[in-house]
Structures are given as C-alpha cells and as structure tokens.
Design a protein around this motif. Structure first.
Motif, PDB file in Angstrom:
ATOM      1  N   PRO A  49      -7.368  -3.930  18.635  1.00 18.54           N
ATOM      2  CA  PRO A  49      -6.321  -2.940  18.919  1.00 18.54           C
ATOM      3  C   PRO A  49      -6.622  -1.565  18.347  1.00 18.54           C
ATOM      4  O   PRO A  49      -6.228  -0.562  18.930  1.00 18.54           O
ATOM      5  CB  PRO A  49      -5.067  -3.518  18.251  1.00 18.54           C
ATOM      6  CG  PRO A  49      -5.418  -4.833  17.728  1.00 18.54           C
ATOM      7  CD  PRO A  49      -6.877  -5.072  17.866  1.00 18.54           C
ATOM      8  N   SER A  50      -7.340  -1.531  17.230  1.00 17.48           N
ATOM      9  CA  SER A  50      -7.533  -0.214  16.667  1.00 17.48           C
ATOM     10  C   SER A  50      -8.699   0.512  17.342  1.00 17.48           C
ATOM     11  O   SER A  50      -8.749   1.740  17.344  1.00 17.48           O
ATOM     12  CB  SER A  50      -7.606  -0.285  15.139  1.00 17.48           C
ATOM     13  OG  SER A  50      -8.873  -0.169  14.664  1.00 17.48           O
ATOM     14  N   ARG A  56      -0.476 -16.659   7.598  1.00 19.38           N
ATOM     15  CA  ARG A  56      -1.720 -16.831   6.879  1.00 19.38           C
ATOM     16  C   ARG A  56      -1.503 -17.682   5.619  1.00 19.38           C
ATOM     17  O   ARG A  56      -2.301 -18.549   5.292  1.00 19.38           O
ATOM     18  CB  ARG A  56      -2.271 -15.443   6.503  1.00 19.38           C
ATOM     19  CG  ARG A  56      -3.556 -15.458   5.764  1.00 19.38           C
ATOM     20  CD  ARG A  56      -4.665 -16.042   6.613  1.00 19.38           C
ATOM     21  NE  ARG A  56      -5.787 -16.425   5.769  1.00 19.38           N
ATOM     22  CZ  ARG A  56      -6.324 -17.633   5.748  1.00 19.38           C
ATOM     23  NH1 ARG A  56      -5.862 -18.567   6.541  1.00 19.38           N
ATOM     24  NH2 ARG A  56      -7.328 -17.896   4.955  1.00 19.38           N
ATOM     25  N   PHE A  93       0.830  -1.199   0.000  1.00 19.70           N
ATOM     26  CA  PHE A  93       0.000   0.000   0.000  1.00 19.70           C
ATOM     27  C   PHE A  93       0.863   1.248   0.000  1.00 19.70           C
ATOM     28  O   PHE A  93       2.003   1.237   0.460  1.00 19.70           O
ATOM     29  CB  PHE A  93      -0.918  -0.008   1.216  1.00 19.70           C
ATOM     30  CG  PHE A  93      -1.888  -1.147   1.212  1.00 19.70           C
ATOM     31  CD1 PHE A  93      -3.098  -1.044   0.568  1.00 19.70           C
ATOM     32  CD2 PHE A  93      -1.568  -2.353   1.834  1.00 19.70           C
ATOM     33  CE1 PHE A  93      -3.994  -2.098   0.551  1.00 19.70           C
ATOM     34  CE2 PHE A  93      -2.456  -3.413   1.829  1.00 19.70           C
ATOM     35  CZ  PHE A  93      -3.677  -3.286   1.183  1.00 19.70           C
ATOM     36  N   LEU A 130      -4.769 -10.283   2.999  1.00 21.62           N
ATOM     37  CA  LEU A 130      -4.194 -11.452   3.655  1.00 21.62           C
ATOM     38  C   LEU A 130      -5.249 -12.536   3.860  1.00 21.62           C
ATOM     39  O   LEU A 130      -4.921 -13.649   4.250  1.00 21.62           O
ATOM     40  CB  LEU A 130      -3.609 -11.078   5.018  1.00 21.62           C
ATOM     41  CG  LEU A 130      -2.447 -10.095   5.009  1.00 21.62           C
ATOM     42  CD1 LEU A 130      -1.890  -9.932   6.408  1.00 21.62           C
ATOM     43  CD2 LEU A 130      -1.356 -10.580   4.080  1.00 21.62           C
ATOM     44  N   MET A 160       4.876 -13.409   1.165  1.00 20.85           N
ATOM     45  CA  MET A 160       3.717 -14.236   0.839  1.00 20.85           C
ATOM     46  C   MET A 160       3.959 -15.031  -0.435  1.00 20.85           C
ATOM     47  O   MET A 160       3.114 -15.833  -0.827  1.00 20.85           O
ATOM     48  CB  MET A 160       2.486 -13.346   0.658  1.00 20.85           C
ATOM     49  CG  MET A 160       2.096 -12.616   1.928  1.00 20.85           C
ATOM     50  SD  MET A 160       1.037 -11.185   1.593  1.00 20.85           S
ATOM     51  CE  MET A 160      -0.483 -11.993   1.153  1.00 20.85           C
ATOM     52  N   LYS A 211      -8.825 -13.602  13.673  1.00 18.74           N
ATOM     53  CA  LYS A 211      -7.624 -12.767  13.543  1.00 18.74           C
ATOM     54  C   LYS A 211      -7.991 -11.324  13.271  1.00 18.74           C
ATOM     55  O   LYS A 211      -7.319 -10.406  13.745  1.00 18.74           O
ATOM     56  CB  LYS A 211      -6.726 -13.282  12.407  1.00 18.74           C
ATOM     57  CG  LYS A 211      -5.945 -14.512  12.777  1.00 18.74           C
ATOM     58  CD  LYS A 211      -4.523 -14.153  13.180  1.00 18.74           C
ATOM     59  CE  LYS A 211      -3.907 -15.380  13.814  1.00 18.74           C
ATOM     60  NZ  LYS A 211      -2.522 -15.328  14.077  1.00 18.74           N
ATOM     61  N   TYR A 228      -6.274  -0.793   7.060  1.00 26.76           N
ATOM     62  CA  TYR A 228      -6.060  -1.988   7.881  1.00 26.76           C
ATOM     63  C   TYR A 228      -7.035  -3.072   7.460  1.00 26.76           C
ATOM     64  O   TYR A 228      -6.696  -4.257   7.416  1.00 26.76           O
ATOM     65  CB  TYR A 228      -6.238  -1.671   9.360  1.00 26.76           C
ATOM     66  CG  TYR A 228      -5.257  -0.642   9.875  1.00 26.76           C
ATOM     67  CD1 TYR A 228      -4.066  -0.385   9.192  1.00 26.76           C
ATOM     68  CD2 TYR A 228      -5.501   0.056  11.043  1.00 26.76           C
ATOM     69  CE1 TYR A 228      -3.169   0.557   9.653  1.00 26.76           C
ATOM     70  CE2 TYR A 228      -4.602   1.001  11.512  1.00 26.76           C
ATOM     71  CZ  TYR A 228      -3.440   1.247  10.812  1.00 26.76           C
ATOM     72  OH  TYR A 228      -2.555   2.177  11.278  1.00 26.76           O
ATOM     73  N   LYS A 241      -6.404  -9.030  15.893  1.00 26.48           N
ATOM     74  CA  LYS A 241      -5.212  -8.325  15.410  1.00 26.48           C
ATOM     75  C   LYS A 241      -5.531  -6.961  14.817  1.00 26.48           C
ATOM     76  O   LYS A 241      -4.646  -6.128  14.673  1.00 26.48           O
ATOM     77  CB  LYS A 241      -4.495  -9.157  14.337  1.00 26.48           C
ATOM     78  CG  LYS A 241      -3.987 -10.478  14.824  1.00 26.48           C
ATOM     79  CD  LYS A 241      -2.683 -10.332  15.570  1.00 26.48           C
ATOM     80  CE  LYS A 241      -2.242 -11.699  16.054  1.00 26.48           C
ATOM     81  NZ  LYS A 241      -1.040 -11.670  16.856  1.00 26.48           N
ATOM     82  N   ILE A 242      -6.758  -6.740  14.416  1.00 28.15           N
ATOM     83  CA  ILE A 242      -7.054  -5.467  13.749  1.00 28.15           C
ATOM     84  C   ILE A 242      -8.148  -4.670  14.457  1.00 28.15           C
ATOM     85  O   ILE A 242      -7.901  -3.559  14.910  1.00 28.15           O
ATOM     86  CB  ILE A 242      -7.403  -5.705  12.263  1.00 28.15           C
ATOM     87  CG1 ILE A 242      -6.138  -6.184  11.554  1.00 28.15           C
ATOM     88  CG2 ILE A 242      -7.935  -4.428  11.613  1.00 28.15           C
ATOM     89  CD1 ILE A 242      -6.277  -6.503  10.117  1.00 28.15           C
ATOM     90  N   VAL A 256      -5.716  -4.588   4.407  1.00 29.10           N
ATOM     91  CA  VAL A 256      -4.664  -5.553   4.739  1.00 29.10           C
ATOM     92  C   VAL A 256      -5.311  -6.876   5.110  1.00 29.10           C
ATOM     93  O   VAL A 256      -4.934  -7.943   4.616  1.00 29.10           O
ATOM     94  CB  VAL A 256      -3.798  -5.039   5.910  1.00 29.10           C
ATOM     95  CG1 VAL A 256      -2.887  -6.136   6.427  1.00 29.10           C
ATOM     96  CG2 VAL A 256      -2.984  -3.830   5.470  1.00 29.10           C
ATOM     97  N   LEU A 307      -7.452 -12.784   6.225  1.00 29.64           N
ATOM     98  CA  LEU A 307      -7.387 -13.203   7.627  1.00 29.64           C
ATOM     99  C   LEU A 307      -8.717 -13.793   8.073  1.00 29.64           C
ATOM    100  O   LEU A 307      -9.782 -13.404   7.584  1.00 29.64           O
ATOM    101  CB  LEU A 307      -7.055 -12.002   8.512  1.00 29.64           C
ATOM    102  CG  LEU A 307      -5.675 -11.373   8.336  1.00 29.64           C
ATOM    103  CD1 LEU A 307      -5.499 -10.216   9.294  1.00 29.64           C
ATOM    104  CD2 LEU A 307      -4.580 -12.407   8.547  1.00 29.64           C
ATOM    105  N   TRP A 356       0.310  -1.701  16.139  1.00 27.80           N
ATOM    106  CA  TRP A 356       0.434  -2.384  17.427  1.00 27.80           C
ATOM    107  C   TRP A 356       1.241  -3.675  17.327  1.00 27.80           C
ATOM    108  O   TRP A 356       1.383  -4.389  18.297  1.00 27.80           O
ATOM    109  CB  TRP A 356      -0.940  -2.664  18.024  1.00 27.80           C
ATOM    110  CG  TRP A 356      -1.933  -3.115  17.002  1.00 27.80           C
ATOM    111  CD1 TRP A 356      -2.106  -4.382  16.542  1.00 27.80           C
ATOM    112  CD2 TRP A 356      -2.851  -2.288  16.279  1.00 27.80           C
ATOM    113  NE1 TRP A 356      -3.072  -4.395  15.571  1.00 27.80           N
ATOM    114  CE2 TRP A 356      -3.561  -3.125  15.402  1.00 27.80           C
ATOM    115  CE3 TRP A 356      -3.138  -0.923  16.303  1.00 27.80           C
ATOM    116  CZ2 TRP A 356      -4.539  -2.641  14.544  1.00 27.80           C
ATOM    117  CZ3 TRP A 356      -4.114  -0.446  15.453  1.00 27.80           C
ATOM    118  CH2 TRP A 356      -4.811  -1.304  14.593  1.00 27.80           C
ATOM    119  N   LEU A 364       0.500  -2.589  10.705  1.00 24.72           N
ATOM    120  CA  LEU A 364      -0.350  -2.459  11.885  1.00 24.72           C
ATOM    121  C   LEU A 364       0.513  -1.902  13.016  1.00 24.72           C
ATOM    122  O   LEU A 364       1.516  -2.500  13.380  1.00 24.72           O
ATOM    123  CB  LEU A 364      -0.934  -3.828  12.261  1.00 24.72           C
ATOM    124  CG  LEU A 364      -1.770  -4.467  11.148  1.00 24.72           C
ATOM    125  CD1 LEU A 364      -2.247  -5.842  11.562  1.00 24.72           C
ATOM    126  CD2 LEU A 364      -2.950  -3.580  10.791  1.00 24.72           C
TER     127      LEU A 364
END
Ligand SMILES: Nc1ncnc2c1ncn2[C@@H]1O[C@H](COP(=O)(O)OP(=O)(O)O)[C@@H](O)[C@H]1O
Ligand SMILES: [Mg+2]
Lengths: 263, 312
Positions: free
Chosen positions: B233-234, A104, A83, B219, A155, B225, B212, B229-230, B215, B221, A91, A89
């Motif tokens: 936390p956000s 994944r 991107f 992925l 990936m 997850k 996010y 993971k997203i 993403v 997810l 965190w 992310l």
C-alpha cells in the motif's frame, strides 16, 4: 523490588557522514514493574535514542539492555511503542489499525470474535468507538494519537514506551489526553516509559522523572521521585506544594544546570 | 539513487515529486514537416472575444472563457496561416474531412486501408501489450531493487546507461529478434515503459516511511503481512506514478515507431496520409493523438487519486 528493565552502562555511538557521534554514554537505569518513568531533557539530548534502545529498534554499541531478565535483541510485542506521530497506517481504518496489532499478539490463541472484542474494547478505552470505521486522515491529530495509544494498550504489553506522545498536540487536547492516559494506566497498571519535553506532563504522569544531560555523550543527570498520591488530579495538583517542588527541581535542572545555548 | 529513509516527523505518503520522469518528445521532425511549418506567420488580430457576456455569467465563464479564447486564438492563427498557404488546409476544410472520417471509423478495405477507429485501436493494443509486459517485469524488479541495496548497486549503472537511449534505437533490435514489424513496435513500447516503472517502484520501496517499518518491527509482523499491509500500500502511489509516466511515454513513442514499421496504427496512418498529401488528415490525427493521450493520463490520475490516502 525487581527491575523489569535494566539499562547497564549503555553507550550509543552513531556512524555518521561526519564521523562517529557519541549520543549516549554510561547510562544506568532500572525500571520497576508498574512504574511510570518519564525521560526529560533538551531537544537532541538522546531521549528518543534511549527509548528506541529499550524498544529494541536499535541496539546499543556498548553496555547491556535487559528486559525481564533477558537481553534485548530486537523489538517485540511485549514492549509496545506509541510513536510521536502516531504512525497509523493510512490505508487501514482505525479499527483495522488496532486489529492488526491484536491479531499479531493474540491471533494464535484466540478466535475471531475474541480478537474483535479486544479491538473494540481498546477503542472504547480511549473513547474512540465512534471512529472505528474512519480512516486516519478523517480524524484529528488528538484522535489519531488516541488510536495509537489504543493500539499499544490492546497488545497488553509488559512495558509501554511512548515517545513524546502528545508533543504535536495543542494544550487543551494534550490535557484531555493526559487525563485519559492517567485513567488507562490506572486501569491496566502498566509499566510506562515516556519521553516528554513538558515539565508539567512529566510531574503529572510519572513516579520518577529521569533528567538527561545535554549531548553529545548525554547521560542521566538526576532522577526525581514524584511522591504524589495516585490517581492524580490536575486541578488539585495546581496548589500542591510537592508538585511545585518537583516542577521547580526539574526547571532548575533544565534551565540552570543544563542551560542550552540559544538553539 | 540514494536509500532515503524518513525518520520521524514528516511522513510523506505517495509521490511528491515525479522524480523518475523521462518523457521524451523530441523524436521525429522530418524535413517535410519543417518546411510545412515554415509558412509565413502573421500576427493575428485575435478572434473577437465577447467579454460583455463574461461579466454577466460570473464564475462559470471565468473558468470556461480562457480556454475557449485559447482555442479561438489558435484556430484563428491556423486559419490565417492556411489562407496564405496553398497546400495547408484551414479549419473548415479539416472539420469537413473529420466529419467524413468519423462517420465511418471502422471500415475495412484491405490491410492498408482501414478506418481511423481501427488505427487507434491497433495502436492502443500495442501500447497495452508492451506496457503490460513492462509492468509485469518492471514492478517486481523495482521491488527487488528498492529492497536490496546489493541489487540496487548492481543494476543501477546498467539502467543509467540504457534509460536515456531513445526507445526507437531499440527498434532494429526488435525487428531482428522478432522478424516482424508488429512485435517490434510492441517491443519498443516495452523498452520505453519499463524504466519509469522500475525507478518509481524502487523509489517507493526505498521511501516507505521508517515509522511504518518500525510499526512492523514492534508488532513483529510476518513477512507476508509486511508486504500486504505495509510495503504494497505504501508503494502503490509511486507505482501508479510510474505507470502514468510509462503510458504517457508509450503513447508518444508508438506514433513514431509505427511510422517506421508500417502496418495498421495511428502513427502509420499519419505517414500514409502524408504520402497521400492529405494534410487535413494529419491535423486530425494530431488532435486525435492528443486527445487519446489526455484521456489515458486522466484515467490514470483518477485511479491514482483513488489510492492516495489523504495527508497524514
Ligand atoms: N540514526 C542516527 N544517526 C546519527 N545520529 C543520530 C541518529 N539518531 C539520533 N542521532 C543523534 O543523536 C542525538 C540524540 O537524538 P535523539 O535521541 O533523537 O534526541 P531527542 O532527545 O530530541 O529525542 C542527536 O544529536 C541526533 O542528531
Ligand atoms: Mg526525540
């Protein structure tokens, strides 16, 4: 050669508050295995829109998008995306950000150690091993973009999609990341589609440069083959007549044929 | 509430605005209080500030001096007002009373006469329970409202009507349902805490940066997850803002609620001391309430800072 991505008569219309907005119309493009293609055009012409269509993040309103012989119905890990603003992310550490992707894609088949090794290898490839345990806000913009690239390459995608990957970086960082990318592409032989607004970058990195007309209802104006031997070296290219020719052709397209009213 | 999605470019993490704030401090002003404050106020020739020291000790004093001056001014004003009024205690008398009071904060003389420590703790306990239940209900509700546009449109009008209602208006309902004062005031806390938590959590969910989510989509997810993971936390910083606003409001409301219900608690204690005409105790209570509120706020800010992930 067989095309890995086929874009056939694709149109994209957005429903906005002000009514329907035709962003893309009649776009036709074939991308071959192992090819590096850049999309160039004035800001707002629809480059990101086209890239997002290939990524499957949005679906076209007309026409067909085909990847590997199958209709693109949504995003998937075989089409990794880097991107524009790296989208790490915040965190997670750099390692965890890459590992999330690795886990994944390969988690079902491979053990923990193998996954870790893959993550470390990806970080190593972009020379970011030293920052593995750092948080994204602790590293510079260029470093973040490297992690984003590592995440995508880790990936092992069939196609790598990049939306102005170096757009937010200063000229020096940008050059060093381009060199790095040349190395990584050489090593992996990846198929890459990249959006850029930087003419030199387009010529330096790509096999073909796809030039888009101004929107609304943008489409592909010209396609330029860059017949420069690989791997390329920016210093030598500076004096290469074909490089100058390609550069000139793109500039002419952008600033004469598609001159934009002062924006 | 609009479903705000941030497209590429600016990615704001965490609450940049304290949007859903609704602190309500316009609660009770009794007739007595009003008359008390009406004592003549003469402009104070502020307490002698020692400016010459400030020049010597530089930055430290520059940080400490203004607040000290502020306190000195207010205490001076207070002393002046007290001098002119027969039943308004001055700073010295109040300090005296405070020392006696805090020398034995945890005495127990029957249900209606307990040390100030017990009163504070009872109030805090009510806040903790009411607030805790509100968090258990409000945060998941915020997630649901934020995630599903349908639920948003369904519940938003209800929330919009109920939210501006003073929590104290719910007190009689609590008394009727629970038939006891204690759960009724806890119920009031619940009501006033729940709105900021619902609204801030919902806002956080709606503001999860599109990048996010992209993403997550690229992925591919799993839902688990995505949540761990997203989403979580956000949303966390928004949630913490909601929690902080709730606690602030809860602490404002508990004093008023306890005044109405009685029992043990700092609000009731204020009322009791007013009935005993111990105005100095009321002033002490005002300080105590202020300080406890400040401590709660700072504590939550500390937690919030722990979970803010720098600017990306
Ligand atoms: N989700 C959307 N809704 C409405 N209009 C959009 C949307 N995405 C892009 N557009 C419009 O489509 C045009 C092309 O946008 P984009 O692909 O982002 O351009 P760029 O070439 O700069 O990447 C722009 O005019 C933009 O406003
Ligand atoms: Mg773009």
């Amino acid at each position: 050669m067989n095309a890995i991505v086929k874009v056939e008569n694709v149109g994209m219309t957005f429903d906005t508050k002000k009514g329907r907005f035709v962003a893309l119309q009649n776009v036709n493009l074939q991308i071959r295995q192992g090819e590096v293609v850049s999309l160039i055009g004035h800001s707002g012409c629809g480059k990101s829109t086209l890239l997002n269509l290939i990524a499957g993040l949005t679906l076209p309103t007309s026409g067909a998008m085909i990847c590997n012989g199958r209709e693109i119905a949504g995003p998937g890990p075989e089409r990794a995306v880097v991107f524009q603003n790296h989208s790490l992310l915040p965190w997670l550490t750099c390692f965890e950000n890459v590992h999330l992707a690795v886990e994944r894609v390969f988690g079902a088949k491979e053990g923990k150690d193998k996954l870790k090794a893959r993550t470390n290898a990806a970080l190593e490839m972009v020379h970011m091993s030293h920052a593995a345990q750092k948080m994204p806000h602790e590293i510079s913009g260029g470093m973040k973009q490297r992690i984003g690239i590592a995440r995508a390459f880790a990936m092992e995608p069939k196609i790598l999609l990049m939306d102005e990957p170096f757009g937010a970086l200063d000229a020096l960082t940008r050059a060093s990341l381009q060199d790095e990318l040349i190395g990584v592409m050489e090593k992996t032989g990846a198929t890459v589609v990249m959006v850029t607004h930087d003419v030199d970058e387009a010529v330096l990195l790509s096999d073909r440069v796809v030039m888009m007309t101004n929107g609304p209802a943008a489409t592909i104006g010209e396609i330029l083959e860059v017949k420069l031997a690989k791997p390329r070296d920016r210093l030598q290219l500076a004096h290469d007549p074909h490089f100058a020719e390609c550069r000139g052709a793109i500039l002419e397209f952008l600033y004469q044929k598609q001159m934009k009213k002062a924006a | 509430m609009s479903t705000a999605t941030l497209t590429s470019g600016l990615v704001t993490v965490g609450p940049d605005t304290e949007a859903a704030s609704d602190t309500r401090n316009d609660i009770i002003v009794s007739k007595q209080e009003a008359s008390m404050l009406a004592a003549p106020v003469t402009p104070a020739p502020a307490a002698e500030p020692s400016v010459s020291i400030g020049e010597r000790c530089g930055s430290f004093l520059r940080a400490v001096l203004p607040p000290l001056l502020g306190f000195a001014f207010i205490i001076g004003l207070w002393a002046l007002v007290a001098m002119k009024s027969a039943d308004f205690p001055g700073p010295a008398k109040t300090l005296d009373a405070a020392i006696t009071l805090f020398s034995d904060p945890f005495y127990q003389n029957g249900p209606n006469d307990q040390g100030i420590g017990w009163n504070i703790l009872s109030s805090l306990k009510r806040v903790a329970i009411g607030f805790g239940v509100a968090a258990l209900v409000g945060i998941p509700m915020g997630f649901i409202i934020g995630r599903f546009a349908f639920m948003n449109s369904m519940l938003e009008p209800i929330i919009s009507i109920l939210r501006p209602v003073s929590p104290l208006a719910w007190l009689p309902i609590g008394l009727m349902v629970f038939k006891a004062a204690d759960p009724a005031s806890t119920w009031t806390i619940f009501i006033c805490s729940i709105w900021p938590m619902i609204l801030n959590t919902a806002q956080g969910v709606q503001r999860v940066p599109q990048d996010y989510l992209n993403v997550a989509r690229v992925l591919n997810l799993s839902e688990f997850k995505i949540i761990t993971k997203i989403l979580f936390p956000s949303v966390l910083p928004y949630m913490l803002t909601g929690i902080r606003l709730s606690i602030g409001t809860a602490w404002l409301v508990i004093v008023a609620a306890e005044m109405l219900t009685g029992g043990v608690g700092i609000g009731f204690w204020v009322w009791d001391e007013w009935n005993n005409l111990k105005v100095e105790h009321i002033i002490i209570a005002i300080f105590v309430i202020g300080i406890v509120g400040l401590v709660l706020e700072q504590f939550l800010l500390l937690i919030a800072r722990r979970f803010s992930y720098g600017n990306n």
